[in-house]
Enzyme design. Structure first.
Site, PDB file in Angstrom:
ATOM      1  CE1 TYR A 178      -9.077   7.087   6.593  1.00  0.00           C
ATOM      2  CE2 TYR A 178     -10.039   5.972   4.697  1.00  0.00           C
ATOM      3  CZ  TYR A 178      -9.006   6.692   5.263  1.00  0.00           C
ATOM      4  OH  TYR A 178      -7.910   7.029   4.501  1.00  0.00           O
ATOM      5  CB  THR A 208      -6.511   8.993   0.333  1.00  0.00           C
ATOM      6  OG1 THR A 208      -5.600   8.824   1.430  1.00  0.00           O
ATOM      7  CG2 THR A 208      -6.261   7.936  -0.719  1.00  0.00           C
ATOM      8  CG  HIS A 234      -2.186   0.798   1.029  1.00  0.00           C
ATOM      9  ND1 HIS A 234      -2.242   1.939   0.262  1.00  0.00           N
ATOM     10  CD2 HIS A 234      -3.447   0.612   1.486  1.00  0.00           C
ATOM     11  CE1 HIS A 234      -3.479   2.413   0.273  1.00  0.00           C
ATOM     12  NE2 HIS A 234      -4.225   1.629   0.989  1.00  0.00           N
TER      13      HIS A 234
END
Length: 791
Positions: free
Chosen positions: A609, A622, A493
């Site tokens: 979230y 993001t 990630h």
């Protein structure tokens, strides 16, 4: 041993008659072709760098400006340099030897070049100013105002023609820093529904104190960084959220992407790997040549492409303990990490091989031969050789990749101690410097219509963590091809977010069954290569102490993997087609349904979230949309209580509008959480303690959600071939007592949900939550009574 002999370019022996030199012409030919390929690639990169550097200008534009300028001055009998050459002649002796005509030509080129550069800079800055306006987001769906139409026309005019992937990077605006006052106000608004009056008043006091005292001081430093850096968030986010974490990245950070849901192009494992690997390498070639079109919202507004740079030839390298405490270890790192350096992302400009794992053995497979990329059937041939290899794993080799699945510190120590020299270093380099990692899995995974729940859940868990030792979790991504031909991805990630790897995966899925195709017996099209050297088996010498570390990491990873409760289900009762008839945003509809489902599941609301992108700005990643709002909670309560349908619809509309507005704020750099995170980072650098920031950033996200967007809709004809749908992807739970939910809206009539939680939590059950989501979706749709309207 044939490939070993071919690798030797020349041999010589000393004899009484002199030196006997033996040249291997094939090896020399391959060296020549390899060098030629490398120089071509360097030239293409250089050319693309120039084209991107002058965009929206171009060499053709340069010629037009220079020739037009010189022609005008020749017609007007003017000095094109406006006296510049004469002034330079006083300092540069070479001008004394130039004729008047030569001086005119040189002067015209110099001034024309300056004019051309000036035009480029003006166009870039005008475009940057235009892209800083976000009023177009507030237009209702299906209606565009004249001001927005004019703005879009100007954006197109100043965007130039035929942009390449990175053409807009210098024209994108920088992420703005919200005011402390606005962020604090929005934060209090976001938590009001989650706190009772006493808790809220206490938090309100902490917020006001921060806003008045410490906040402005921290904001000054943050403003300074925003003026200096390309993006004031992204580098800190990458380091402190991802690279400084010391826990396992398997499940906690890495995510997965699935294959087609209903289509099985071939059941031959090697063939599916051949087409997929070839398609991935074709994508890499397009990426290297910057031939991938930049993503444009509304076909007009460019998004940042910076995250694509590290997709290939990248590996995460674990950080080593330093033996001393860093005062700048931040965020959760300060509480959990201890004295350690962060991991680093090791990126190679070029890699000509991939690393392959099968039944405990590692192989290095070259992707080029005769100066060209291997064809799908040739790659299948290499995979067949690996599958046919009956050799046993070396001691410690089979479970070696478990080091990447466990805690980072033991892996860092083992890497430094046992993999920094000799054959271990060479083999590790082969993996870490590979274009990507491939696992030829010895299990079978597939969606089974007769057993949809169990088959999809097993498939997801296999992609998320596998056996904990058969994926190299540090690689930018792993291609997993199962024994029955099904495949999927597991991605690290830190280097990029899911839409980036999703863009690659859409390319692969669109090429595999249609453009590349298979023969009638399921093999790749084409013929095997008669002289292709085989894969290289990697060699290891792993001592007993290292094997103990591997086993410890494997034990920890298995405990984590066994605790994951995955549930994947296709929701096909309706899709975005019917939701749009309700005149509601599909994303807002689903998010509100998730809130209703969560309340029914746990009997309470929680901090939620939802990931939103900030790629409208340079190097944007993001932002968080806090989906649990006061308006949403009011609607959920109305569904629990005995309210009228009209009242529920009114509250639903208010909740949807609130969600849409928060999503817009997040996309335009006015979100809450990245700003608060960076303020916290600055406070730690300054050694300032903030009870407000510490409490805000320690609040758990018990419901973490994300939409997987279908970005290249034109690649899939879902009207004629609705079976070619992707299953999307998912991730592990963020909180021990929470849920992780990912969803993909496919076509007009399908939404795939991916749910994760932990078996160890008595509060969660992924299958129960899935049932609640399905019921919530149906209950909300029933409010609109579309059946009656259609009558």
């Amino acid at each position: 041993m044939a490939e070993a002999h071919q690798a030797v370019a020349f041999q010589f022996t000393v004899t009484p008659d002199g030196i006997d030199l033996q040249l291997c012409h094939e090896a020399l030919r391959q060296i020549y072709l390899s060098g030629l390929h490398s120089w071509k690639k360097r030239f293409i990169r250089f050319k693309n760098g120039v084209m991107t550097g002058v965009y929206p200008g171009s060499p053709a534009g340069f010629m037009v400006v220079v020739v037009s300028y010189m022609s005008y001055n020749k017609y007007k009998q003017l000095d094109p340099s406006l006296g510049l050459i004469a002034k330079l002649g006083q300092h540069i002796p070479i001008s004394r030897y130039m004729s008047t005509d030569s001086q005119r030509i040189v002067g015209g080129v110099l001034v024309g070049t300056g004019l051309w550069v000036t035009i480029i800079m003006i166009m870039r800055n005008v475009l940057k100013s235009l892209l800083s306006w976000h009023g177009w987001m507030h237009a209702r769906h299906g209606s565009v105002s004249w001001s927005t139409r004019l703005w879009m026309l100007l954006v197109k005019v100043f965007s130039g023609r035929k942009p390449m992937l990175y053409s807009f990077q210098n024209s994108l605006p920088r992420l703005p820093v919200p005011s402390v006052k606005d962020t604090c106000r929005r934060y209090l608004e976001s938590v009001r529904a989650l706190m009772d009056d006493e808790q809220y008043e206490r938090m309100k006091g902490l917020t006001k104190d921060f806003e008045k005292n410490l906040g402005p001081k921290l904001q000054w430093y943050l403003k300074l960084k925003s003026w200096w850096a390309s993006n004031y968030v992204s580098d800190w986010w990458e380091e402190y959220i991802y690279l400084r974490g010391r826990g396992p990245i398997m499940v906690n950070s890495n995510y997965y992407a699935m294959d087609f849901l209903y289509v099985f192009p071939t059941s031959i494992q090697a063939a599916r790997a051949g087409n997929a690997i070839h398609a991935i390498m074709l994508y890499r070639r397009k990426l290297d040549r910057a031939q991938i079109k930049p993503l444009m919202l509304l076909h007009t507004i460019p998004m940042c492409s910076a995250q694509y740079e590290r997709m290939f030839n990248t590996s995460r390298v674990p950080g080593v303990d330093t033996g001393r405490v860093f005062s700048t270890v931040l965020f959760y790192s300060l509480l959990t990490m201890g004295p350690s350096l962060p991991d680093i992302l090791q990126h190679m400009n070029e890699s000509k091989h991939i690393a392959v794992f099968h039944k405990g053995r590692f192989f290095k497979v070259w992707m080029f031969y005769d100066g060209r990329l291997l064809l799908p059937r040739e790659i299948e041939q290499q995979m067949e050789r690996i599958l046919a290899d009956k050799s046993e794993p070396l001691p410690g080799e089979e479970n070696l990749a478990a080091l990447t699945a466990g805690d980072r510190t033991p892996w860092a120590r083992a890497r430094e101690t046992y993999f920094s020299r000799g054959k271990n270093k060479q083999s590790l380099d082969a993996i870490e410097k590979a274009a990507f990692f491939v696992t030829l899995d010895d299990t079978e995974q597939r969606f089974e219509p007769d057993n949809p729940v169990k088959s999809l859940d097993s498939y997801a868990k296999s992609l998320l963590h596998g056996k904990c030792y058969d994926r190299w979790f540090d690689k930018s991504f792993n291609l997993i091809v199962f024994k029955n031909g099904t495949m999927g991805l597991n991605a690290e990630h830190s280097w990029a977010d899911a839409p980036i790897i999703g863009h690659l995966w859409e390319h692969v899925l669109s090429m595999d069954p249609v453009k590349l195709g298979y023969t009638e017996d399921g093999h790749c099209c084409g013929e095997p290569h008669p002289n292709l050297p085989g894969p290289q088996r990697l060699q290891w010498d792993i001592p007993a102490e290292c094997q103990d570390t591997i086993q410890s990491s494997l034990t920890l990873a298995r405990t984590l993997a066994d605790d994951v409760d995955c549930h994947i289900f296709p929701f096909d009762d309706f899709g975005k087609g019917l939701i749009k008839k309700c005149r509601t945003s599909p994303d807002a509809f689903i998010q509100i349904a998730l809130q209703l489902a969560h309340y029914r599941d746990k009997g309470k609301f929680c901090l939620t979230y939802e990931a939103s992108m900030t790629r409208l700005f340079r190097e944007g990643r993001t932002e968080t949309v806090r989906s649990c709002t006061m308006e949403t909670c009011a609607f959920v309560r109305s569904m629990i209580r005995d309210e009228t349908r009209e009242e529920r619809l009114k509250l639903l509309k208010m909740a949807a509008e609130k969600h849409q507005n928060m999503y817009r704020l997040a996309m335009t750099g006015q979100g809450i959480d990245r700003h608060l995170f960076c303020l916290y980072v600055v406070s730690k650098y300054l050694g300032e303690d903030s009870p407000f920031l510490k409490e805000v950033l320690s609040e758990p996200w018990r419901l973490s959600t994300s939409q997987t967007p279908l970005q290249q809709v034109e690649l899939f004809d879902l009207v004629r071939h609705p079976e070619y749908v992707s299953s999307g992807g998912g991730f592990g739970p963020v909180a021990d007592d929470g849920y992780g939910v990912s969803y993909i809206i496919v076509g007009e009539n399908l939404i795939n949900f991916h749910i994760s939680s932990k078996h160890s939590s008595p509060e969660t059950d992924s299958h129960r939550f899935g049932a609640n989501i399905k019921q919530a979706m149906l209950d909300i749709l029933d409010l609109f009574q579309l059946e009656k309207k259609a009558m």
